[in-house]
Write a protein that holds these residues in place. Sequence first.
Motif, PDB file in Angstrom:
ATOM      1  N   LEU A  71       0.829  -1.208   0.000  1.00  0.00           N
ATOM      2  CA  LEU A  71       0.000   0.000   0.000  1.00  0.00           C
ATOM      3  C   LEU A  71       0.863   1.257   0.000  1.00  0.00           C
ATOM      4  O   LEU A  71       0.623   2.200  -0.778  1.00  0.00           O
ATOM      5  CB  LEU A  71      -0.927  -0.006   1.210  1.00  0.00           C
ATOM      6  CG  LEU A  71      -2.347  -0.535   0.998  1.00  0.00           C
ATOM      7  CD1 LEU A  71      -3.055  -0.666   2.330  1.00  0.00           C
ATOM      8  CD2 LEU A  71      -3.123   0.389   0.091  1.00  0.00           C
ATOM      9  N   LEU A  72       1.873   1.286   0.863  1.00  0.00           N
ATOM     10  CA  LEU A  72       2.728   2.469   0.943  1.00  0.00           C
ATOM     11  C   LEU A  72       3.535   2.658  -0.346  1.00  0.00           C
ATOM     12  O   LEU A  72       3.720   3.789  -0.808  1.00  0.00           O
ATOM     13  CB  LEU A  72       3.665   2.349   2.146  1.00  0.00           C
ATOM     14  CG  LEU A  72       2.966   2.374   3.513  1.00  0.00           C
ATOM     15  CD1 LEU A  72       3.959   2.117   4.627  1.00  0.00           C
ATOM     16  CD2 LEU A  72       2.260   3.702   3.745  1.00  0.00           C
ATOM     17  N   LYS A  73       4.008   1.561  -0.953  1.00  0.00           N
ATOM     18  CA  LYS A  73       4.728   1.676  -2.220  1.00  0.00           C
ATOM     19  C   LYS A  73       3.823   2.217  -3.321  1.00  0.00           C
ATOM     20  O   LYS A  73       4.236   3.056  -4.126  1.00  0.00           O
ATOM     21  CB  LYS A  73       5.285   0.311  -2.628  1.00  0.00           C
ATOM     22  CG  LYS A  73       6.495  -0.141  -1.831  1.00  0.00           C
ATOM     23  CD  LYS A  73       7.065  -1.434  -2.386  1.00  0.00           C
ATOM     24  CE  LYS A  73       7.618  -1.235  -3.772  1.00  0.00           C
ATOM     25  NZ  LYS A  73       8.248  -2.471  -4.303  1.00  0.00           N
ATOM     26  N   LYS A  74       2.589   1.748  -3.359  1.00  0.00           N
ATOM     27  CA  LYS A  74       1.653   2.229  -4.370  1.00  0.00           C
ATOM     28  C   LYS A  74       1.340   3.708  -4.179  1.00  0.00           C
ATOM     29  O   LYS A  74       1.262   4.474  -5.151  1.00  0.00           O
ATOM     30  CB  LYS A  74       0.365   1.400  -4.295  1.00  0.00           C
ATOM     31  CG  LYS A  74      -0.687   1.760  -5.339  1.00  0.00           C
ATOM     32  CD  LYS A  74      -0.240   1.410  -6.732  1.00  0.00           C
ATOM     33  CE  LYS A  74      -1.366   1.639  -7.726  1.00  0.00           C
ATOM     34  NZ  LYS A  74      -0.933   1.364  -9.119  1.00  0.00           N
ATOM     35  N   MET A  75       1.170   4.141  -2.940  1.00  0.00           N
ATOM     36  CA  MET A  75       0.895   5.551  -2.680  1.00  0.00           C
ATOM     37  C   MET A  75       2.088   6.419  -3.063  1.00  0.00           C
ATOM     38  O   MET A  75       1.913   7.515  -3.629  1.00  0.00           O
ATOM     39  CB  MET A  75       0.536   5.744  -1.199  1.00  0.00           C
ATOM     40  CG  MET A  75      -0.781   5.091  -0.798  1.00  0.00           C
ATOM     41  SD  MET A  75      -1.153   5.233   0.956  1.00  0.00           S
ATOM     42  CE  MET A  75      -1.559   6.962   1.059  1.00  0.00           C
ATOM     43  N   ALA A  76       3.311   5.955  -2.778  1.00  0.00           N
ATOM     44  CA  ALA A  76       4.497   6.727  -3.165  1.00  0.00           C
ATOM     45  C   ALA A  76       4.614   6.817  -4.684  1.00  0.00           C
ATOM     46  O   ALA A  76       4.941   7.876  -5.239  1.00  0.00           O
ATOM     47  CB  ALA A  76       5.745   6.074  -2.569  1.00  0.00           C
ATOM     48  N   LYS A  77       4.336   5.719  -5.380  1.00  0.00           N
ATOM     49  CA  LYS A  77       4.389   5.735  -6.842  1.00  0.00           C
ATOM     50  C   LYS A  77       3.350   6.684  -7.417  1.00  0.00           C
ATOM     51  O   LYS A  77       3.626   7.443  -8.365  1.00  0.00           O
ATOM     52  CB  LYS A  77       4.164   4.318  -7.366  1.00  0.00           C
ATOM     53  CG  LYS A  77       4.219   4.207  -8.873  1.00  0.00           C
ATOM     54  CD  LYS A  77       3.972   2.775  -9.321  1.00  0.00           C
ATOM     55  CE  LYS A  77       3.965   2.668 -10.844  1.00  0.00           C
ATOM     56  NZ  LYS A  77       3.682   1.262 -11.286  1.00  0.00           N
TER      57      LYS A  77
END
Length: 640
Positions: free
Chosen positions: A203-209
Amino acid sequence: QIFQNIQFQKDLMANIRCRPWPMGQKLRALRRRAKEIVLKFEREWGGGAGSNVFCNRTVRNKLWRKFARLACNFVVIFIPWEMRIKKIESHFGSGVASYFIFLRWLFGINIVLTIMTGAFIVIPELIAGQPFGSTASKAIPKEHVASAQDLDTVWSLGGYLQYSVLFYGYYGRERRIGRAGYRLPLAYFLVGMAVFAYSFIILLKKMAKNSRMSLASASNENYTFCWRVFCAWDYLIGNPEAAESKTAAIVNSIREAILEEQEKKKSKNLVVTICLRIIANILVLLSLAGSIYLIYFVVDRSQKLEQSKKELTLWEKNEVSVVVSLVTMLAPSAFDLIASLEMYHPRTTLRFQLARVLVLYLGNLYSLIIALLDKVNSMSIVEELQAMGLTQKIGIKESSHGHREANRTTLHTQSPPDQCWETYVGQEMLKLSIIDMLFTVASILLIDFFRGLFVRYLSDYWCWDLESTFPEYGEFKIAENVLHLVYNQGMIWMGAFFSPCLPAFNVLKLIGLMYLRSWAVLTCNVPHQQVFRASRSNNFYLSMLLFMLFLCMLPTVFAIVRYKPSLNCGPFSGQEKIYDIVSETIRNDFPAWFGTVVGYISSPVVILPAVLLLFMLIYYLQSIARSLKLSNHQLRMQIQ
């Protein structure tokens, strides 16, 4: 033109060579210039007049670009539902398409969770664990065998389903299974925690992307109409169907841009608007309080019926799940009507609607979880009382330590085998997910399909125009459907520890939901009258999902820390706490120095400074992010 230029120069040189008249200064310069041009283009094209055209560098580059585009188009075939989503986006706008993109992303997460639980928990138990019927926790009690295949029992997930790999109670308590000595209890605990860890990380990786992509695409906001009118068409489209979809997409994007400009210039009466918004929020709060009270009342009534009656009817067994599903289906429609009073921008309305429905779903889930924990507490007390009663019946003699051990073994074998609170929680979560799926199918058929048939075929014979007034064709409710996905995923996270096959069931549910929703959108729904552009980053959806993940992790962690595992079933039976399996493994299977190091690391002397350092690092990174955001805004203003 390059080919013609080369051929002209070659003809010119041949003509110069064949002429018998003397060459002057101008003619020699012309011949030298022609020779330079020929050599330049021959070097670029990779050969002379007799060379193969495929050996030329420019031809190779052109063929490579064409091949790369064909390869990209071929790869699109393997992206799940890509063409279906593109078709929906072209006719209904990016806001509706964002729901299906979000659903596909959740489908990918559940595929990974299914692989984790299946590869490390379910398959090892099926291959190396004890077979069905070999122990008390894997066999149906004799008094329940006759009704194990009844519809009432199967619908309540009892009988053979209760004593299967679907639920926690089926898994054995042996520390090592199989010839390889696979540690199933340790794997069960670690995979249960890894489900939450992986979900947080992805989730955090997707939000950063998405944040990086939103900064990269910010330039598209300048000269909006010029980009859409003059640069939107794709000249590589080769068939009429794709051209029609692209035309619809361009029209929708222009409508979105027009609406954005109109909303910026709209003037409102502030006094009337503030009063309407206050009334709307009061109505929303009353609806939330009423739904939470209704669920609490039904759960309390269900517990009283279980205490007063020996046999419950089919409705009494499932009334809690049915009422929760009904509230989650009907309340968002009431919020949608209330939101029309507030006169917000469509995207702002969507976010308020999402926040309200999220609070509703969380209230419903936590009302159910509080009731389940109350039931778990009572089951734990009953189990302890039964254990104490058996101990008093057997009698413990203080003079013999070996006699105490024999009595304790008798205690484990004579306790009722169906008192497993972990399996009960897993059954309730799976039952709630199944009933939610049935209500979703019913709502799509009733609200979209049959409503569309009624409007389509009875509009000519009715007293008023059914297509332009009530009931008219349905629109796709983005807020309600997105929050339904978040709510559904929250149920999976909350019950995955107690039902390892729950992510696999959710994969099948999401596949059916994708096909059913997309069919209903393309067949029964009409585009929104106010088409608006979806948020560039879609981080609002992901932030709500992250919030739901955190809140759904809390009850599971609380149950793991607070309650003692069941004595008669599950991989942690006989232990004081579920997490004791980690300390037991470190103590028995690792060197002594490793246990000492882990003890030092987990001590407050190390944890407190680490937490303080983490807070300081977070504050530092937030300061950098704020400064970069400010400089980015200043640079954008300079560009404008």
